[in-house]
Scaffold this active site. Structure first.
Site, PDB file in Angstrom:
ATOM      1  N   ALA A  66       0.863  -1.178   0.000  1.00  0.00           N
ATOM      2  CA  ALA A  66       0.000   0.000   0.000  1.00  0.00           C
ATOM      3  C   ALA A  66       0.900   1.228   0.000  1.00  0.00           C
ATOM      4  O   ALA A  66       2.056   1.169   0.428  1.00  0.00           O
ATOM      5  CB  ALA A  66      -0.891  -0.017   1.232  1.00  0.00           C
ATOM      6  N   GLY A 109       0.505  -4.974   0.855  1.00  0.00           N
ATOM      7  CA  GLY A 109      -0.688  -5.000   0.006  1.00  0.00           C
ATOM      8  C   GLY A 109      -0.429  -5.653  -1.340  1.00  0.00           C
ATOM      9  O   GLY A 109      -1.362  -6.181  -1.967  1.00  0.00           O
ATOM     10  N   GLU A 112      -0.895  -9.219  -0.741  1.00  0.00           N
ATOM     11  CA  GLU A 112      -2.337  -9.425  -0.517  1.00  0.00           C
ATOM     12  C   GLU A 112      -3.124  -9.354  -1.829  1.00  0.00           C
ATOM     13  O   GLU A 112      -4.059 -10.116  -2.050  1.00  0.00           O
ATOM     14  CB  GLU A 112      -2.858  -8.392   0.485  1.00  0.00           C
ATOM     15  CG  GLU A 112      -2.265  -8.612   1.865  1.00  0.00           C
ATOM     16  CD  GLU A 112      -2.567  -7.486   2.844  1.00  0.00           C
ATOM     17  OE1 GLU A 112      -2.287  -6.316   2.506  1.00  0.00           O
ATOM     18  OE2 GLU A 112      -3.082  -7.764   3.924  1.00  0.00           O
ATOM     19  N   GLU A 132       4.529  -5.146   7.100  1.00  0.00           N
ATOM     20  CA  GLU A 132       3.819  -4.072   7.796  1.00  0.00           C
ATOM     21  C   GLU A 132       4.312  -3.859   9.225  1.00  0.00           C
ATOM     22  O   GLU A 132       4.300  -2.743   9.732  1.00  0.00           O
ATOM     23  CB  GLU A 132       2.309  -4.361   7.824  1.00  0.00           C
ATOM     24  CG  GLU A 132       1.613  -4.199   6.484  1.00  0.00           C
ATOM     25  CD  GLU A 132       1.612  -5.455   5.620  1.00  0.00           C
ATOM     26  OE1 GLU A 132       2.376  -6.407   5.900  1.00  0.00           O
ATOM     27  OE2 GLU A 132       0.829  -5.487   4.654  1.00  0.00           O
TER      28      GLU A 132
HETATM   29  N1  CO8 Z   1       4.585   3.203  -0.679  1.00  0.00           N
HETATM   30  C1  CO8 Z   1       4.983   4.362  -1.234  1.00  0.00           C
HETATM   31  N2  CO8 Z   1       6.127   4.493  -1.904  1.00  0.00           N
HETATM   32  C2  CO8 Z   1       6.895   3.399  -2.043  1.00  0.00           C
HETATM   33  C3  CO8 Z   1       6.543   2.156  -1.503  1.00  0.00           C
HETATM   34  C4  CO8 Z   1       5.318   2.077  -0.788  1.00  0.00           C
HETATM   35  N3  CO8 Z   1       4.869   0.926  -0.268  1.00  0.00           N
HETATM   36  N4  CO8 Z   1       7.515   1.257  -1.784  1.00  0.00           N
HETATM   37  C5  CO8 Z   1       8.433   1.919  -2.482  1.00  0.00           C
HETATM   38  N5  CO8 Z   1       8.079   3.214  -2.635  1.00  0.00           N
HETATM   39  C6  CO8 Z   1       8.817   4.282  -3.338  1.00  0.00           C
HETATM   40  C7  CO8 Z   1      10.005   4.758  -2.503  1.00  0.00           C
HETATM   41  O1  CO8 Z   1       9.592   5.677  -1.549  1.00  0.00           O
HETATM   42  C8  CO8 Z   1      10.886   5.344  -3.567  1.00  0.00           C
HETATM   43  O2  CO8 Z   1      10.390   6.632  -3.889  1.00  0.00           O
HETATM   44  P1  CO8 Z   1      11.393   7.900  -3.977  1.00  0.00           P
HETATM   45  O3  CO8 Z   1      12.271   7.572  -5.140  1.00  0.00           O
HETATM   46  O4  CO8 Z   1      10.467   9.031  -4.205  1.00  0.00           O
HETATM   47  O5  CO8 Z   1      12.122   7.943  -2.705  1.00  0.00           O
HETATM   48  C9  CO8 Z   1      10.632   4.460  -4.768  1.00  0.00           C
HETATM   49  O6  CO8 Z   1       9.403   3.783  -4.520  1.00  0.00           O
HETATM   50  C10 CO8 Z   1      11.712   3.408  -4.961  1.00  0.00           C
HETATM   51  O7  CO8 Z   1      11.847   2.695  -3.742  1.00  0.00           O
HETATM   52  P2  CO8 Z   1      13.260   2.417  -3.025  1.00  0.00           P
HETATM   53  O8  CO8 Z   1      14.211   3.525  -3.308  1.00  0.00           O
HETATM   54  O9  CO8 Z   1      12.994   2.108  -1.594  1.00  0.00           O
HETATM   55  O10 CO8 Z   1      13.704   1.107  -3.823  1.00  0.00           O
HETATM   56  P3  CO8 Z   1      14.682  -0.041  -3.308  1.00  0.00           P
HETATM   57  O11 CO8 Z   1      14.961  -0.878  -4.489  1.00  0.00           O
HETATM   58  O12 CO8 Z   1      15.827   0.543  -2.530  1.00  0.00           O
HETATM   59  O13 CO8 Z   1      13.810  -0.887  -2.241  1.00  0.00           O
HETATM   60  C11 CO8 Z   1      11.829  -2.016  -1.435  1.00  0.00           C
HETATM   61  C12 CO8 Z   1      12.684  -1.611  -2.648  1.00  0.00           C
HETATM   62  C13 CO8 Z   1      12.597  -3.020  -0.567  1.00  0.00           C
HETATM   63  C14 CO8 Z   1      10.557  -2.673  -1.966  1.00  0.00           C
HETATM   64  C15 CO8 Z   1      11.480  -0.772  -0.593  1.00  0.00           C
HETATM   65  O14 CO8 Z   1      10.966   0.216  -1.466  1.00  0.00           O
HETATM   66  C16 CO8 Z   1      10.478  -0.997   0.483  1.00  0.00           C
HETATM   67  O15 CO8 Z   1      10.796  -1.553   1.524  1.00  0.00           O
HETATM   68  N6  CO8 Z   1       9.217  -0.543   0.278  1.00  0.00           N
HETATM   69  C17 CO8 Z   1       8.162  -0.618   1.267  1.00  0.00           C
HETATM   70  C18 CO8 Z   1       7.615  -2.023   1.379  1.00  0.00           C
HETATM   71  C19 CO8 Z   1       6.557  -2.074   2.448  1.00  0.00           C
HETATM   72  O16 CO8 Z   1       6.771  -1.835   3.607  1.00  0.00           O
HETATM   73  N7  CO8 Z   1       5.329  -2.432   2.010  1.00  0.00           N
HETATM   74  C20 CO8 Z   1       4.219  -2.569   2.916  1.00  0.00           C
HETATM   75  C21 CO8 Z   1       3.420  -1.326   2.902  1.00  0.00           C
HETATM   76  S1  CO8 Z   1       2.167  -1.342   4.144  1.00  0.00           S
HETATM   77  C22 CO8 Z   1       0.906  -2.191   3.446  1.00  0.00           C
HETATM   78  O17 CO8 Z   1       0.956  -2.660   2.349  1.00  0.00           O
HETATM   79  C23 CO8 Z   1      -0.302  -2.293   4.313  1.00  0.00           C
HETATM   80  C24 CO8 Z   1      -1.298  -3.254   3.706  1.00  0.00           C
HETATM   81  C25 CO8 Z   1      -2.601  -2.609   3.653  1.00  0.00           C
HETATM   82  C26 CO8 Z   1      -3.533  -3.322   2.729  1.00  0.00           C
HETATM   83  C27 CO8 Z   1      -3.214  -3.228   1.287  1.00  0.00           C
HETATM   84  C28 CO8 Z   1      -4.360  -3.598   0.462  1.00  0.00           C
HETATM   85  C29 CO8 Z   1      -4.060  -4.380  -0.793  1.00  0.00           C
END
Ligand code: CO8
Length: 258
Positions: A66, A109, A112, A132
């Site tokens: 998400a 998400g 999911e 999460e």
């Molecule tokens: N939300 C918003 N932006 C994101 C997300 C995210 N989940 N994931 C990545 N991005 C963005 C980063 O902020 C970054 O943006 P910017 O260049 O502006 O800084 C861009 O994407 C590239 O990401 P990274 O630089 O971090 O890329 P890496 O290759 O270094 O890392 C990862 C990749 C490991 C995937 C890393 O981006 C990461 O850990 N992302 C977050 C993963 C996460 O925690 N996901 C869970 C989110 S919570 C959730 O899903 C709750 C569930 C709710 C229900 C959903 C319903 C379907």
């Protein structure tokens, strides 16, 4: 199939393909993106030519969860009053089969979303997880419920409580994905499976999907009963008569979806 900002939508023969397309955010699932997926799959549900659907992302990310930037500031009252995430489940009301073709990250998400589909096929670089807990929240779209049914309690607990990821091979071993294919062949393999499904009677395929999914909700006794009734119902269709007479006559059946 036009006018979408966050997804690409195309029809390849009898297969509807939705490609998540927010590359700068690794396909993070905003409300806008989810609404677009919902309306694309609803269009495919209505489209008589379409027999199955594929949802896919990019080589790097199916969806990295998400959208954290969209959720970050939300209060409990806002989340509760808008019943946040409720509409994300709309995908599960689609009656045509949906294949998730997953390359790269399927986190939170994203995992999911894949689990709401009927079949998950993974590229060999796919990564699954429910991270999460690292953000101070928990899975909100079925992660704590569907994961346990897919891979059992111990593995599901470990993923949800540690936030550790699972690679494609582990995901296959655990039963989360149906199979792993080389990343560059993912879409072609998913297409083959989708085309095969779409080559059968849409009516019978939807009945089969409904029967399998009912096992999530029913006791074994009720589920077996429901299955038998649907099985009986197939004998009221043209396509059962056609399928069986084609077998007996050693010819290819022609389905009429009725
Ligand atoms: N939300 C918003 N932006 C994101 C997300 C995210 N989940 N994931 C990545 N991005 C963005 C980063 O902020 C970054 O943006 P910017 O260049 O502006 O800084 C861009 O994407 C590239 O990401 P990274 O630089 O971090 O890329 P890496 O290759 O270094 O890392 C990862 C990749 C490991 C995937 C890393 O981006 C990461 O850990 N992302 C977050 C993963 C996460 O925690 N996901 C869970 C989110 S919570 C959730 O899903 C709750 C569930 C709710 C229900 C959903 C319903 C379907």
């Amino acid at each position: 199939t036009t006018g979408f900002q966050n997804i690409l939508v195309e029809k390849k023969g009898k297969v509807g393909v939705v490609t998540l397309n927010r590359p700068k955010a690794l396909n993070a699932l905003s409300d806008g993106l989810i609404n677009e997926i919902n309306s694309a799959v609803k269009q495919f549900q209505e489209d008589k030519e379409v027999g199955s659907i594929i949802i896919t992302g990019s080589e790097k990310a199916f969806a990295a969860g998400a959208d954290i930037k969209e959720m970050e500031k939300k209060t409990l009252a806002e989340a509760y009053n808008t019943d946040m995430l409720a509409q994300w489940h709309d995908l599960t009301y689609i009656r045509k089969p949906i294949i998730a073709a997953v390359n790269g990250y399927a986190l939170g998400g994203g995992c999911e979303l894949a689990m709401m589909c009927d079949i998950i096929i993974a590229g060999d670089k796919a990564v699954f997880g429910q991270p999460e807990i690292k953000l101070g929240t928990i899975p909100g779209c079925g992660g704590t419920q569907r994961l346990i049914r897919a891979i059992g309690k111990s593995k599901a607990m470990e993923l949800v409580l540690t936030g550790n990821n699972m690679n494609a091979v582990e995901a296959e071993k655990a039963g989360l994905v149906s199979r792993v294919v080389p990343a560059e062949e993912l879409l072609a393999e998913a297409m083959k499976t989708a085309e095969k499904i779409a080559s059968y009677s849409q009516l019978t395929v939807s009945m089969a999907k409904e029967a399998v999914n009912s096992s999530y909700e029913l006791t074994l006794k009720e589920g077996i009963h429901f299955e038998r009734r649907i099985f009986h119902a197939t004998f009221g269709t043209h396509d059962q008569k056609e399928g069986m007479s084609a077998f007996v006559e050693k010819r290819t059946p022609t389905w009429h979806n009725k």
